[in-house]
Design a protein around this motif. Structure first.
Motif, PDB file in Angstrom:
ATOM      1  N   ASN A 286      37.843  52.010  42.612  1.00 29.62           N
ATOM      2  CA  ASN A 286      38.456  50.703  42.870  1.00 29.62           C
ATOM      3  C   ASN A 286      39.353  50.269  41.716  1.00 29.62           C
ATOM      4  O   ASN A 286      40.424  49.702  41.925  1.00 29.62           O
ATOM      5  CB  ASN A 286      37.376  49.651  43.117  1.00 29.62           C
ATOM      6  CG  ASN A 286      36.802  49.732  44.520  1.00 29.62           C
ATOM      7  OD1 ASN A 286      37.477  50.164  45.448  1.00 29.62           O
ATOM      8  ND2 ASN A 286      35.551  49.326  44.677  1.00 29.62           N
ATOM      9  N   SER A 287      38.910  50.563  40.494  1.00 29.80           N
ATOM     10  CA  SER A 287      39.731  50.218  39.331  1.00 29.80           C
ATOM     11  C   SER A 287      40.989  51.076  39.281  1.00 29.80           C
ATOM     12  O   SER A 287      42.063  50.595  38.913  1.00 29.80           O
ATOM     13  CB  SER A 287      38.918  50.397  38.042  1.00 29.80           C
ATOM     14  OG  SER A 287      37.836  49.503  37.994  1.00 29.80           O
ATOM     15  N   LYS A 288      40.850  52.353  39.641  1.00 33.18           N
ATOM     16  CA  LYS A 288      42.037  53.217  39.715  1.00 33.18           C
ATOM     17  C   LYS A 288      43.027  52.662  40.736  1.00 33.18           C
ATOM     18  O   LYS A 288      44.241  52.609  40.490  1.00 33.18           O
ATOM     19  CB  LYS A 288      41.641  54.642  40.101  1.00 33.18           C
ATOM     20  CG  LYS A 288      40.928  55.437  39.036  1.00 33.18           C
ATOM     21  CD  LYS A 288      40.832  56.897  39.472  1.00 33.18           C
ATOM     22  CE  LYS A 288      40.010  57.723  38.485  1.00 33.18           C
ATOM     23  NZ  LYS A 288      38.571  57.522  38.657  1.00 33.18           N
ATOM     24  N   ASP A 289      42.505  52.252  41.906  1.00 35.54           N
ATOM     25  CA  ASP A 289      43.377  51.683  42.934  1.00 35.54           C
ATOM     26  C   ASP A 289      44.125  50.475  42.384  1.00 35.54           C
ATOM     27  O   ASP A 289      45.318  50.296  42.651  1.00 35.54           O
ATOM     28  CB  ASP A 289      42.553  51.260  44.149  1.00 35.54           C
ATOM     29  CG  ASP A 289      42.015  52.450  44.937  1.00 35.54           C
ATOM     30  OD1 ASP A 289      42.582  53.556  44.794  1.00 35.54           O
ATOM     31  OD2 ASP A 289      41.035  52.275  45.680  1.00 35.54           O
TER      32      ASP A 289
ATOM     33  N   PRO B 205      39.802  29.895  55.468  1.00 34.08           N
ATOM     34  CA  PRO B 205      38.801  29.349  54.541  1.00 34.08           C
ATOM     35  C   PRO B 205      37.408  29.936  54.751  1.00 34.08           C
ATOM     36  O   PRO B 205      36.540  29.778  53.898  1.00 34.08           O
ATOM     37  CB  PRO B 205      38.819  27.842  54.854  1.00 34.08           C
ATOM     38  CG  PRO B 205      39.334  27.749  56.260  1.00 34.08           C
ATOM     39  CD  PRO B 205      40.306  28.866  56.410  1.00 34.08           C
ATOM     40  N   LEU B 206      37.167  30.608  55.879  1.00 32.89           N
ATOM     41  CA  LEU B 206      35.846  31.151  56.160  1.00 32.89           C
ATOM     42  C   LEU B 206      35.719  32.616  55.757  1.00 32.89           C
ATOM     43  O   LEU B 206      34.677  33.039  55.252  1.00 32.89           O
ATOM     44  CB  LEU B 206      35.521  30.985  57.654  1.00 32.89           C
ATOM     45  CG  LEU B 206      35.538  29.544  58.189  1.00 32.89           C
ATOM     46  CD1 LEU B 206      35.174  29.534  59.655  1.00 32.89           C
ATOM     47  CD2 LEU B 206      34.601  28.663  57.384  1.00 32.89           C
ATOM     48  N   LEU B 207      36.750  33.389  56.001  1.00 32.53           N
ATOM     49  CA  LEU B 207      36.739  34.823  55.666  1.00 32.53           C
ATOM     50  C   LEU B 207      38.018  35.158  54.912  1.00 32.53           C
ATOM     51  O   LEU B 207      39.123  34.928  55.417  1.00 32.53           O
ATOM     52  CB  LEU B 207      36.641  35.675  56.939  1.00 32.53           C
ATOM     53  CG  LEU B 207      35.354  35.571  57.756  1.00 32.53           C
ATOM     54  CD1 LEU B 207      35.493  36.319  59.064  1.00 32.53           C
ATOM     55  CD2 LEU B 207      34.180  36.134  56.963  1.00 32.53           C
ATOM     56  N   ARG B 208      37.867  35.699  53.733  1.00 31.81           N
ATOM     57  CA  ARG B 208      39.058  35.996  52.933  1.00 31.81           C
ATOM     58  C   ARG B 208      38.755  37.169  51.994  1.00 31.81           C
ATOM     59  O   ARG B 208      37.718  37.195  51.328  1.00 31.81           O
ATOM     60  CB  ARG B 208      39.459  34.783  52.111  1.00 31.81           C
ATOM     61  CG  ARG B 208      40.720  34.983  51.275  1.00 31.81           C
ATOM     62  CD  ARG B 208      40.975  33.786  50.390  1.00 31.81           C
ATOM     63  NE  ARG B 208      41.095  32.555  51.176  1.00 31.81           N
ATOM     64  CZ  ARG B 208      41.074  31.335  50.646  1.00 31.81           C
ATOM     65  NH1 ARG B 208      40.908  31.182  49.347  1.00 31.81           N
ATOM     66  NH2 ARG B 208      41.188  30.267  51.416  1.00 31.81           N
ATOM     67  N   PHE B 209      39.675  38.130  51.930  1.00 30.62           N
ATOM     68  CA  PHE B 209      39.537  39.235  50.976  1.00 30.62           C
ATOM     69  C   PHE B 209      39.950  38.753  49.591  1.00 30.62           C
ATOM     70  O   PHE B 209      40.952  38.059  49.422  1.00 30.62           O
ATOM     71  CB  PHE B 209      40.411  40.429  51.386  1.00 30.62           C
ATOM     72  CG  PHE B 209      39.860  41.197  52.558  1.00 30.62           C
ATOM     73  CD1 PHE B 209      38.751  42.023  52.399  1.00 30.62           C
ATOM     74  CD2 PHE B 209      40.436  41.087  53.809  1.00 30.62           C
ATOM     75  CE1 PHE B 209      38.235  42.735  53.468  1.00 30.62           C
ATOM     76  CE2 PHE B 209      39.930  41.790  54.887  1.00 30.62           C
ATOM     77  CZ  PHE B 209      38.823  42.609  54.719  1.00 30.62           C
ATOM     78  N   MET B 210      39.139  39.134  48.600  1.00 29.22           N
ATOM     79  CA  MET B 210      39.397  38.748  47.218  1.00 29.22           C
ATOM     80  C   MET B 210      39.052  39.911  46.303  1.00 29.22           C
ATOM     81  O   MET B 210      38.306  40.821  46.670  1.00 29.22           O
ATOM     82  CB  MET B 210      38.574  37.521  46.827  1.00 29.22           C
ATOM     83  CG  MET B 210      38.821  36.293  47.686  1.00 29.22           C
ATOM     84  SD  MET B 210      37.860  34.869  47.111  1.00 29.22           S
ATOM     85  CE  MET B 210      38.694  34.537  45.552  1.00 29.22           C
ATOM     86  N   GLU B 211      39.612  39.836  45.102  1.00 26.60           N
ATOM     87  CA  GLU B 211      39.315  40.846  44.088  1.00 26.60           C
ATOM     88  C   GLU B 211      38.379  40.252  43.045  1.00 26.60           C
ATOM     89  O   GLU B 211      38.645  39.192  42.491  1.00 26.60           O
ATOM     90  CB  GLU B 211      40.592  41.338  43.410  1.00 26.60           C
ATOM     91  CG  GLU B 211      40.328  42.411  42.369  1.00 26.60           C
ATOM     92  CD  GLU B 211      41.568  42.734  41.557  1.00 26.60           C
ATOM     93  OE1 GLU B 211      41.515  43.701  40.792  1.00 26.60           O
ATOM     94  OE2 GLU B 211      42.569  42.004  41.694  1.00 26.60           O
ATOM     95  N   LEU B 212      37.266  40.948  42.796  1.00 29.75           N
ATOM     96  CA  LEU B 212      36.318  40.532  41.776  1.00 29.75           C
ATOM     97  C   LEU B 212      35.994  41.719  40.888  1.00 29.75           C
ATOM     98  O   LEU B 212      35.552  42.768  41.386  1.00 29.75           O
ATOM     99  CB  LEU B 212      35.023  39.997  42.417  1.00 29.75           C
ATOM    100  CG  LEU B 212      35.124  38.707  43.248  1.00 29.75           C
ATOM    101  CD1 LEU B 212      33.774  38.386  43.876  1.00 29.75           C
ATOM    102  CD2 LEU B 212      35.597  37.548  42.380  1.00 29.75           C
ATOM    103  N   ASP B 213      36.258  41.572  39.604  1.00 32.01           N
ATOM    104  CA  ASP B 213      35.959  42.641  38.630  1.00 32.01           C
ATOM    105  C   ASP B 213      36.618  43.962  39.023  1.00 32.01           C
ATOM    106  O   ASP B 213      36.033  45.041  38.902  1.00 32.01           O
ATOM    107  CB  ASP B 213      34.449  42.839  38.490  1.00 32.01           C
ATOM    108  CG  ASP B 213      33.751  41.583  37.997  1.00 32.01           C
ATOM    109  OD1 ASP B 213      34.351  40.865  37.175  1.00 32.01           O
ATOM    110  OD2 ASP B 213      32.619  41.315  38.452  1.00 32.01           O
ATOM    111  N   GLY B 214      37.843  43.873  39.525  1.00 33.58           N
ATOM    112  CA  GLY B 214      38.587  45.081  39.862  1.00 33.58           C
ATOM    113  C   GLY B 214      38.153  45.734  41.159  1.00 33.58           C
ATOM    114  O   GLY B 214      38.592  46.845  41.463  1.00 33.58           O
ATOM    115  N   LYS B 215      37.311  45.049  41.965  1.00 33.60           N
ATOM    116  CA  LYS B 215      36.817  45.631  43.221  1.00 33.60           C
ATOM    117  C   LYS B 215      37.071  44.665  44.372  1.00 33.60           C
ATOM    118  O   LYS B 215      37.067  43.444  44.200  1.00 33.60           O
ATOM    119  CB  LYS B 215      35.320  45.942  43.110  1.00 33.60           C
ATOM    120  CG  LYS B 215      35.001  46.969  42.032  1.00 33.60           C
ATOM    121  CD  LYS B 215      33.511  47.226  41.921  1.00 33.60           C
ATOM    122  CE  LYS B 215      33.222  48.245  40.812  1.00 33.60           C
ATOM    123  NZ  LYS B 215      31.758  48.497  40.661  1.00 33.60           N
ATOM    124  N   LEU B 216      37.291  45.231  45.549  1.00 32.93           N
ATOM    125  CA  LEU B 216      37.606  44.430  46.722  1.00 32.93           C
ATOM    126  C   LEU B 216      36.326  43.853  47.338  1.00 32.93           C
ATOM    127  O   LEU B 216      35.357  44.578  47.573  1.00 32.93           O
ATOM    128  CB  LEU B 216      38.349  45.278  47.759  1.00 32.93           C
ATOM    129  CG  LEU B 216      38.771  44.550  49.041  1.00 32.93           C
ATOM    130  CD1 LEU B 216      39.796  43.463  48.715  1.00 32.93           C
ATOM    131  CD2 LEU B 216      39.342  45.550  50.055  1.00 32.93           C
TER     132      LEU B 216
END
Length: 400
Positions: free
Chosen positions: A140-143, A11-22
């Motif tokens: 990032n979008s290509k990825d 809940p404190l650190l988490r990878f997320m995708e926003l607008d096609g970017k990490l």
């Protein structure tokens, strides 16, 4: 801090995708967050970051999350992070013993050519996948689009119970300049085939699919001259087919009528004359052209024409350099990966002698007019007319 395998993550650190970017979501308080954009790029094809990104994307899609640890440090006002995770080592289940799914990357038009090859070297099925939608996107979008595509190809190999065959990444042609052609140069700059194949290798590894890398030398030439007219398929599919056969250990012999053509002095003199005429035309066009990019494209074509003319002139002069065929179309190569230089040169000479003299262009899309030459040896019709054949007909498509 370590994410949980049972929940969506820490809940404190988490990878997320926003607008096609990490991004890394960092909790600062009670349901208050800041989002740090991740700038990490893979350093090479063996970089474990590629595997982590793959596993992360798959976990988002399947909701099957895995454990990882993120450590953050502040240096000179900038935040640096390190990620630790357990690297999976699945057993290879799908091997070339049952054949391969061969991939050829192409820039004009930008797409993947895919050929399913049986363990005995036959072409079973094929398809193409357009990549035009990737042009103009950020990396990032290509990825974001390339990872699912890599999964799609790996899943196809699993479905067909086969390995994957690709060009050797260390020997993959660069061609970043586009030979003076602005549109081609733009496409090559906007899409990196090597990066995609790195993703494909990593996805295949995680799914237990063997990946066989082959020397890409002359796979396109052999495909377009031998298999495109013979099987009535697109030259890019034919190139993928040769990659697949090479991955399985097959060598390519020179068809008998092609060998005869390379010994026919009259035909070679006809081909030589075509290049001499083209050189003259190109020099005149260069003199008149004011656009520098177009001049560069013409100069590139002139260099190729000069090289072809010298190659044919040398062959005519000697006529002692026999095209070196291999053991046979279905002969096994006892030393996988060892190229036959003489054979490769023979295919290059054949390409020079056939394509432009007959079609009036270096890379024709429709190669069906070569079938009478390949099967019946009727190049005398071309020589007697001293004009290129008109390319006609259509190439059927066949999907998996």
């Amino acid at each position: 801090m370590t994410s949980s395998e049972k929940e969506k993550g820490n809940p404190l650190l988490r990878f997320m995708e926003l607008d096609g970017k990490l991004h890394l979501r960092i909790t600062t308080g009670n349901r208050e967050f800041i989002y740090a954009k991740v700038l990490r790029e893979p350093s090479n094809s063996k970089d474990k970051w590629i595997t982590f990104m793959l596993m992360l994307l798959e976990s988002w899609q399947t909701k099957n999350y895995f454990a990882y640890t993120v450590e953050l440090k502040l240096r000179n006002g900038e935040v640096y992070g390190s990620v630790s995770f357990e690297l999976p080592t699945p057993k290879v289940k799908y091997t070339k013993e049952n054949g391969v799914i061969a991939i050829d990357t192409n820039a004009s038009p930008i797409h993947l050519a895919i050929a399913e090859v049986s363990k005995t070297g036959e072409l079973l099925s094929y398809q193409t996948i357009s990549l035009h939608h990737l042009l103009g996107l950020s990396q990032n979008s290509k990825d974001h689009h390339e990872w699912p595509l890599a999964h799609q190809i790996a899943d196809l190999a699993i479905q067909k119970n086969k390995a994957i065959a690709i060009e050797n990444l260390k020997k993959l042609r660069k061609g970043m300049r586009g030979d003076g052609k602005a549109e081609l140069r733009k496409r090559l700059h906007q899409w990196n085939a090597k990066k995609f194949l790195q993703k494909l290798k990593r996805v295949a590894m995680l799914k237990g699919v063997e990946v066989v890398e082959v020397n890409p030398a002359y796979t396109s030439a052999i495909g377009m001259l031998k298999y495109a007219p013979q099987l009535n398929i697109d030259k890019d599919i034919a190139g993928a087919y040769v990659i697949g056969r090479r991955a399985l250990g097959f060598k390519e012999d020179m068809p008998e009528n092609y060998e005869k053509l390379l010994k026919d002095k009259a035909y070679l003199e006809f081909a030589l004359k075509r290049y001499e005429e083209r050189e003259k035309e190109l020099r005149e066009l260069i003199e008149k052209e004011t656009n520098e990019y177009k001049r560069n494209a013409l100069r590139s074509e002139l260099r190729n024409a000069e090289y072809a003319r010298k190659l044919l002139a040398h062959l005519i002069q000697s006529l002692q350099s026999e095209p070196s065929s291999c053991e046979g179309a279905n002969g096994r190569n006892p030393e996988q990966g060892r190229s036959n230089l003489v054979s490769f040169v023979a295919w290059q000479v054949l390409r020079v002698a056939l394509l432009f003299p007959i079609f009036g262009k270096v890379l024709p899309r429709d190669l069906s007019p070569l079938k009478p030459v390949l099967v019946e040896g009727v190049w005398d019709r071309v020589r007697s007319r001293l004009v290129p054949l008109e390319a006609g007909g259509t190439v059927p498509t066949r999907d998996f």
